[in-house]
Scaffold this active site. Structure first.
Site, PDB file in Angstrom:
ATOM      1  NE  ARG A 121      10.755  -6.181  25.285  1.00  0.00           N
ATOM      2  CZ  ARG A 121      10.044  -7.015  25.862  1.00  0.00           C
ATOM      3  NH1 ARG A 121      10.457  -8.354  25.840  1.00  0.00           N
ATOM      4  NH2 ARG A 121       9.167  -6.682  26.889  1.00  0.00           N
ATOM      5  CE  LYS A 143      13.332   6.170   5.805  1.00  0.00           C
ATOM      6  NZ  LYS A 143      12.996   7.304   5.341  1.00  0.00           N
ATOM      7  CD  GLU A 185      11.026   5.814  -6.350  1.00  0.00           C
ATOM      8  OE1 GLU A 185      12.131   6.519  -6.016  1.00  0.00           O
ATOM      9  OE2 GLU A 185       9.990   6.261  -5.619  1.00  0.00           O
ATOM     10  CE  LYS A 227      16.506   3.117   0.359  1.00  0.00           C
ATOM     11  NZ  LYS A 227      15.105   2.953   0.380  1.00  0.00           N
ATOM     12  CD  GLU A 237      15.012   9.938   6.277  1.00  0.00           C
ATOM     13  OE1 GLU A 237      14.976   9.407   5.289  1.00  0.00           O
ATOM     14  OE2 GLU A 237      14.129  10.324   7.035  1.00  0.00           O
ATOM     15  NE  ARG A 242      18.329   5.900   4.893  1.00  0.00           N
ATOM     16  CZ  ARG A 242      17.605   4.772   4.977  1.00  0.00           C
ATOM     17  NH1 ARG A 242      16.135   4.969   5.046  1.00  0.00           N
ATOM     18  NH2 ARG A 242      17.952   3.603   5.139  1.00  0.00           N
ATOM     19  CG  ASN A 246      12.907  12.212   0.347  1.00  0.00           C
ATOM     20  OD1 ASN A 246      12.299  11.441   0.146  1.00  0.00           O
ATOM     21  ND2 ASN A 246      13.420  12.699   1.700  1.00  0.00           N
ATOM     22  CG  HIS A 249      10.256  11.034  -3.256  1.00  0.00           C
ATOM     23  ND1 HIS A 249      11.092  11.127  -4.477  1.00  0.00           N
ATOM     24  CD2 HIS A 249       9.890   9.898  -2.998  1.00  0.00           C
ATOM     25  CE1 HIS A 249      11.003   9.652  -4.854  1.00  0.00           C
ATOM     26  NE2 HIS A 249      10.270   9.010  -3.924  1.00  0.00           N
ATOM     27  CG  HIS A 253       5.687  12.108  -0.682  1.00  0.00           C
ATOM     28  ND1 HIS A 253       6.709  12.368  -0.079  1.00  0.00           N
ATOM     29  CD2 HIS A 253       5.670  10.931  -1.095  1.00  0.00           C
ATOM     30  CE1 HIS A 253       7.669  11.015  -0.033  1.00  0.00           C
ATOM     31  NE2 HIS A 253       6.622  10.368  -0.606  1.00  0.00           N
ATOM     32  CG  HIS A 266       5.720   6.399  -4.657  1.00  0.00           C
ATOM     33  ND1 HIS A 266       5.826   7.360  -3.975  1.00  0.00           N
ATOM     34  CD2 HIS A 266       6.900   6.024  -4.847  1.00  0.00           C
ATOM     35  CE1 HIS A 266       6.806   7.884  -3.571  1.00  0.00           C
ATOM     36  NE2 HIS A 266       7.768   7.006  -4.115  1.00  0.00           N
TER      37      HIS A 266
HETATM   38  N1  LIG Z   1      10.617   1.007   3.143  1.00  0.00           N
HETATM   39  C1  LIG Z   1      10.850   1.696   2.213  1.00  0.00           C
HETATM   40  O1  LIG Z   1      11.983   2.301   2.373  1.00  0.00           O
HETATM   41  C2  LIG Z   1      10.131   2.030   1.067  1.00  0.00           C
HETATM   42  C3  LIG Z   1      10.586   2.653   0.056  1.00  0.00           C
HETATM   43  C4  LIG Z   1       9.844   2.781  -0.887  1.00  0.00           C
HETATM   44  C5  LIG Z   1       8.357   2.362  -0.989  1.00  0.00           C
HETATM   45  N2  LIG Z   1       7.933   1.762   0.236  1.00  0.00           N
HETATM   46  C6  LIG Z   1       6.352   1.365   0.415  1.00  0.00           C
HETATM   47  O2  LIG Z   1       6.292   0.295  -0.846  1.00  0.00           O
HETATM   48  C7  LIG Z   1       4.940   0.119  -1.216  1.00  0.00           C
HETATM   49  C8  LIG Z   1       4.829   0.197  -2.461  1.00  0.00           C
HETATM   50  O3  LIG Z   1       5.351  -0.886  -2.986  1.00  0.00           O
HETATM   51  P1  LIG Z   1       5.205  -1.677  -4.411  1.00  0.00           P
HETATM   52  O4  LIG Z   1       5.204  -0.568  -5.507  1.00  0.00           O
HETATM   53  O5  LIG Z   1       6.108  -2.597  -4.296  1.00  0.00           O
HETATM   54  O6  LIG Z   1       3.588  -2.121  -4.261  1.00  0.00           O
HETATM   55  P2  LIG Z   1       2.776  -3.337  -3.898  1.00  0.00           P
HETATM   56  O7  LIG Z   1       3.664  -3.907  -2.719  1.00  0.00           O
HETATM   57  O8  LIG Z   1       1.619  -2.926  -3.665  1.00  0.00           O
HETATM   58  O9  LIG Z   1       2.989  -4.301  -5.135  1.00  0.00           O
HETATM   59  C9  LIG Z   1       2.199  -3.715  -6.097  1.00  0.00           C
HETATM   60  C10 LIG Z   1       1.238  -4.685  -6.937  1.00  0.00           C
HETATM   61  O10 LIG Z   1       2.089  -6.031  -7.590  1.00  0.00           O
HETATM   62  C11 LIG Z   1       1.897  -7.082  -7.174  1.00  0.00           C
HETATM   63  N3  LIG Z   1       2.963  -7.915  -7.357  1.00  0.00           N
HETATM   64  C12 LIG Z   1       4.182  -8.084  -6.619  1.00  0.00           C
HETATM   65  N4  LIG Z   1       4.974  -8.817  -7.036  1.00  0.00           N
HETATM   66  C13 LIG Z   1       4.539  -9.284  -8.308  1.00  0.00           C
HETATM   67  C14 LIG Z   1       5.059  -9.986  -9.365  1.00  0.00           C
HETATM   68  N5  LIG Z   1       6.311 -10.679  -9.448  1.00  0.00           N
HETATM   69  N6  LIG Z   1       4.218 -10.314 -10.543  1.00  0.00           N
HETATM   70  C15 LIG Z   1       3.041  -9.626 -10.320  1.00  0.00           C
HETATM   71  N7  LIG Z   1       2.404  -8.958  -9.369  1.00  0.00           N
HETATM   72  C16 LIG Z   1       3.331  -8.573  -8.530  1.00  0.00           C
HETATM   73  C17 LIG Z   1       1.298  -6.975  -5.783  1.00  0.00           C
HETATM   74  O11 LIG Z   1       0.301  -8.231  -5.256  1.00  0.00           O
HETATM   75  C18 LIG Z   1       0.419  -5.809  -5.887  1.00  0.00           C
HETATM   76  O12 LIG Z   1      -0.644  -5.910  -6.148  1.00  0.00           O
HETATM   77  C19 LIG Z   1       4.327   1.575  -0.360  1.00  0.00           C
HETATM   78  O13 LIG Z   1       3.619   1.346   0.777  1.00  0.00           O
HETATM   79  C20 LIG Z   1       5.595   2.350   0.014  1.00  0.00           C
HETATM   80  O14 LIG Z   1       5.354   3.054   0.985  1.00  0.00           O
HETATM   81  C21 LIG Z   1       8.748   1.567   1.257  1.00  0.00           C
HETATM   82 ZN   LIG Z   2       9.879   7.011  -4.041  1.00  0.00          ZN
END
Ligand SMILES: NC(=O)c1ccc[n+]([C@@H]2O[C@H](COP(=O)([O-])OP(=O)(O)OC[C@H]3O[C@@H](n4cnc5c(N)ncnc54)[C@H](O)[C@@H]3O)[C@@H](O)[C@H]2O)c1
Ligand SMILES: [Zn+2]
Length: 364
Positions: A121, A143, A185, A227, A237, A242, A246, A249, A253, A266
């Site tokens: 929990r 999130k 971003e 942010k 939200e 928030r 977007n 987006h 998306h 993305h």
């Molecule tokens: N929670 C939120 O508010 C929120 C906001 C935006 C995006 N997201 C989510 O985030 C995800 C995308 O995140 P991302 O773009 O970080 O992608 P990711 O986490 O897939 O990382 C991208 C790649 O980079 C590699 N990597 C990470 N750090 C590294 C480093 N320092 N050196 C070399 N390689 C490295 C990882 O192994 C991976 O292969 C999506 O699932 C999206 O939905 C969440």
């Molecule tokens: Zn985004």
């Protein structure tokens, strides 16, 4: 070094520490009343490079830190991965005061955060983001969640971290494409809230940025700060604030969905989406033609696209936009720029203008 507060109600406020070293996190966790057992969740490519200094620092601060790995990549952001991690939590002997630390990009952060939100929990959670995108976006705001085969981020929770810890030197190993996706971003933050970010990005390129830690710190702290500010005013939200995050987006998306999440990252899709939103701004007289050109020049300078690579069927894009969870009660809502550093949300945009915006980016 910089600390940015995320101000929330019910004692949930937390700091974002920027410009720290991974090895220093352990010591920073000492004042919290966590148990001795800690679990670091990461993925192999990241853990291989960065888990050792993090775990060593935790150990010398007196913690019994263990590492749990999940496979790398969005396709593993699933309930199944979460279940495997619950078992690791059990095996590691975590109790309700044990903290879970996410070491990785947005995928690891979202999954580890969801494990922390739900195991026993809810356990205390710490974000240690390693991609630019996760530093400026995913690690801030609480999130967390996973995908279903039917759609992205369909299962999740709001679970705020107790601390966000950023070591900017890890960005040195980030591939160029991941830098660009985060930079899209960053441009978004500039466009919605701070023209100074735009001016910084207009003066430097990726190889220059990689070599300039002061500028990296500036853009990360400004973006995370924007942010944090929006999240502070609209934690869950529910107040519509928030929504400004977007920008680009709704279009982006839809481009990602129609191309099966395989063609564009993305950030690449958001770049194109911001150009469409910019055209909508021009059509609604809140953004000039010259402003749109400036935006496109900036995105191109960073190797981001301003049009789709291959024609996409407009009807499919419009259907995907209508399915986007940001569409409220059947009406399209778009965030459009009002000059630089300001945006507004417009409802009930006529179809003709939506089509115009899509044809701007090569969708007709
Ligand atoms: N929670 C939120 O508010 C929120 C906001 C935006 C995006 N997201 C989510 O985030 C995800 C995308 O995140 P991302 O773009 O970080 O992608 P990711 O986490 O897939 O990382 C991208 C790649 O980079 C590699 N990597 C990470 N750090 C590294 C480093 N320092 N050196 C070399 N390689 C490295 C990882 O192994 C991976 O292969 C999506 O699932 C999206 O939905 C969440
Ligand atoms: Zn985004």
């Amino acid at each position: 070094m910089k600390t940015i507060p995320v101000r929330l109600s019910n004692q949930k406020s937390y700091p974002i520490h920027i410009g720290m070293s991974l090895g220093g996190l352990g010591k920073a966790l000492r004042p919290f009343q966590f148990s001795r057992s800690l679990l670091v969740i990461s993925a192999p490519p990241i853990a291989r490079r960065y888990a050792r200094p993090l775990l060593a620092g935790m150990k010398s601060a007196g913690f019994h830190a263990q590492l749990a790995l999940m496979p790398d990549g969005e396709e593993f952001k699933t309930v199944r991965t979460v279940e495997a991690l619950y078992r690791q939590c059990l095996k590691s002997g975590l109790d309700r005061r044990s903290a879970i630390v996410a070491l990785g990009g947005g995928v690891v952060g979202d999954v580890a955060g969801f494990v922390a939100a739900s195991y026993m929990r809810g356990l205390p959670f710490i974000q240690c983001p390693t991609t630019l995108l996760s530093m400026v976006d995913a690690s801030v705001g609480g999130k967390v969640g996973v995908d279903l085969p039917e759609g992205k981020n369909l299962v999740g929770a709001f679970w705020q971290p107790r601390l966000v810890w950023m070591d900017l030197s890890v960005l040195q190993t980030l591939p160029d494409r991941e830098w660009r996706t985060g930079l899209a971003e960053v441009v978004k933050y500039g466009l919605i809230a701070d023209e100074r970010i735009i001016r910084v990005l207009e003066k430097i390129d990726l190889s220059g940025l990689r070599r300039n830690p002061a500028v990296i710190e500036k853009i990360v702290s400004r973006s995370a700060g924007i942010k944090a500010d929006v999240v502070s005013r609209d934690e869950k939200e529910t107040r519509g604030l928030r929504e400004v995050l977007n920008m680009g987006h709704t279009f982006g998306h839809a481009i990602e969905a129609v191309t099966g999440y395989k063609t564009y990252t993305h950030g690449e899709a958001i770049s194109i989406g911001m150009c469409a939103a910019g055209r909508l701004g021009v059509a609604l007289h809140s953004f000039g033609n010259g402003d749109l050109e400036r935006l496109k020049t900036l995105l191109s300078r960073w190797g981001l696209e301003t049009r789709v690579r291959k024609a996409l069927p407009r009807a499919q894009i419009i259907r995907a936009m209508a399915r986007d969870k940001k569409v409220l009660s059947g009406q399209f809502r778009f965030v459009v720029p009002e000059g630089w550093g300001r945006v507004r949300v417009v409802k009930g945009v006529p179809q003709t203008l939506v089509r115009q915006a899509l044809s701007e980016v090569g969708i007709s």
